[in-house]
Design a protein around this motif. Structure first.
Motif, PDB file in Angstrom:
ATOM      1  N   ARG A 231      -2.006  28.377 -40.427  1.00  0.00           N
ATOM      2  CA  ARG A 231      -2.736  29.634 -40.269  1.00  0.00           C
ATOM      3  C   ARG A 231      -2.986  30.263 -41.639  1.00  0.00           C
ATOM      4  N   THR A 232      -4.212  30.739 -41.816  1.00  0.00           N
ATOM      5  CA  THR A 232      -4.526  31.446 -43.054  1.00  0.00           C
ATOM      6  C   THR A 232      -4.390  32.951 -42.842  1.00  0.00           C
ATOM      7  N   ASP A 233      -4.151  33.643 -43.939  1.00  0.00           N
ATOM      8  CA  ASP A 233      -4.129  35.101 -43.964  1.00  0.00           C
ATOM      9  C   ASP A 233      -4.970  35.521 -45.166  1.00  0.00           C
ATOM     10  N   THR A 234      -6.067  36.228 -44.901  1.00  0.00           N
ATOM     11  CA  THR A 234      -7.036  36.552 -45.947  1.00  0.00           C
ATOM     12  C   THR A 234      -7.058  38.048 -46.213  1.00  0.00           C
ATOM     13  N   GLU A 235      -6.975  38.409 -47.477  1.00  0.00           N
ATOM     14  CA  GLU A 235      -7.084  39.814 -47.889  1.00  0.00           C
ATOM     15  C   GLU A 235      -8.356  39.974 -48.717  1.00  0.00           C
ATOM     16  N   LEU A 236      -9.193  40.917 -48.313  1.00  0.00           N
ATOM     17  CA  LEU A 236     -10.433  41.189 -49.029  1.00  0.00           C
ATOM     18  C   LEU A 236     -10.308  42.494 -49.803  1.00  0.00           C
ATOM     19  N   THR A 237     -10.539  42.443 -51.100  1.00  0.00           N
ATOM     20  CA  THR A 237     -10.552  43.649 -51.933  1.00  0.00           C
ATOM     21  C   THR A 237     -11.867  43.692 -52.707  1.00  0.00           C
TER      22      THR A 237
END
Length: 325
Positions: A231-237
């Motif tokens: 599973r991926t966990d993506t943070e967008l900034t």
């Protein structure tokens, strides 16, 4: 007393080495690498590809086993770090895939495809907002840079059911500028400059062995398969601190791989969201002059799967050491 301590130390050392070797052998069972072995897979669309075991290769003092693929990957968008490594290494800690450069190409290709679509949406939006006779045009200019870990940690040597591990990390930075042409001089002078937008996608991926189970394919029924989920966990900034981030993380991917003892990968399933387009709402797409159906298609998750249909594991030659079936 010294002899007794020495014997105890020696005994501990032997047990430690045996445990390490046993763990490595267990991992090898799921990755038969004898040259001449092959695996035939068929995907959800009926397309077939073949994996071949090839000669080992030494890189920076480490020995890597390898695979070739027929047909080879024609588009980097289709590269899969979970199942299509060209080189992999099994040591006392990890089964790890050497895929850093490939991941960079794949993530960049994936984002390029999404931003090509986004560019069209921007043009549609501007065409609705600005009369064509005005001669004003807007183009989206973007640049994508990707960094990725050199190795993908596919499976720990010493792992138990429900144990979780860090598989990989990657970062994609997208720089966006809007090129506006054709504005009257008085409007161009009065209009505030459009700032450069920098969006950074930080992706971490974890793996876990969910269970062991039997898997039935056209190549046969395989018992005691490891069922591994990533599973991926993506943070967008962004470089706009005032901007609100999306309610739901963008671009998440769930990948499941089934490994059969003495055979390898027998089944694969992946569902992945769009990294960028998924964060846009239907309302925004509607304003960009696309229908609700088109918006749903653009933001839809991508589902890929394949299963083993045929295979052959070659015997190990008597004069070759260090291989396991």
């Amino acid at each position: 007393m010294r002899k007794k301590l020495s014997f105890i130390s020696f005994t501990i050392l032997v047990f430690t080495l045996c445990a390490a070797l046993q763990g490595n052998e267990t991992a090898q069972l799921y990755f038969p690498n004898t040259v001449g072995s092959f695996w035939v897979y068929e995907d959800q669309d009926g397309n077939e590809f073949i994996r071949h075991a090839i000669e080992d290769e030494e890189i920076s003092g480490e020995m890597y086993s390898g695979f070739s693929y027929d047909p080879d990957i024609a588009d980097w968008v289709d590269f899969n770090r979970h199942t299509v490594p060209y080189l992999y290494n099994i040591d006392n800690e990890w089964v790890k895939f050497l895929v850093g450069e490939e991941v960079k190409h794949a993530v960049k290709a994936r984002l390029n495809k999404e931003f090509e679509t986004f560019s069209i949406l921007v043009k549609n939006l501007m065409e609705r907002s600005i009369p064509p006779e005005s001669g004003v045009t807007v183009d989206l200019i973007y640049d994508i840079e990707v960094e990725a870990a050199e190795h993908f940690n596919f499976l720990p040597i010493d792992v138990a059911i429900n144990d979780e591990w860090d598989a990989t990390q990657m970062t994609a930075t997208v720089t966006m500028d809007f090129d506006v042409q054709g504005l009257p001089a008085e409007l161009a002078a009065a209009a505030p400059p459009i700032p450069t937008i920098i969006a950074t996608f930080s992706v971490s991926e974890t793996g876990v062995v969910l269970d062991t189970e039997s898997v039935e394919t056209d190549a046969g029924t395989f018992d005691d398969c490891l069922k591994i989920e990533f599973r991926t966990d993506t943070e967008l900034t962004t470089n706009e601190p005032e901007a609100e981030g999306p309610e739901n993380p963008p671009g998440e991917t769930v990948t499941t791989v089934w490994l059969a003892p003495n055979v390898g990968i027998v089944k694969y399933h992946q569902e992945s969201q769009k990294m960028f387009l998924n964060i846009m709402s239907d309302k925004e797409f509607a304003e960009a002059a696309v229908s609700e159906e088109e918006a749903a298609e653009i933001t839809a998750s991508t589902i890929k799967s394949f299963e083993l249909t045929n295979y052959e594991i070659a015997n190990i030659p008597d004069d070759v050491e260090g291989r396991n079936e």
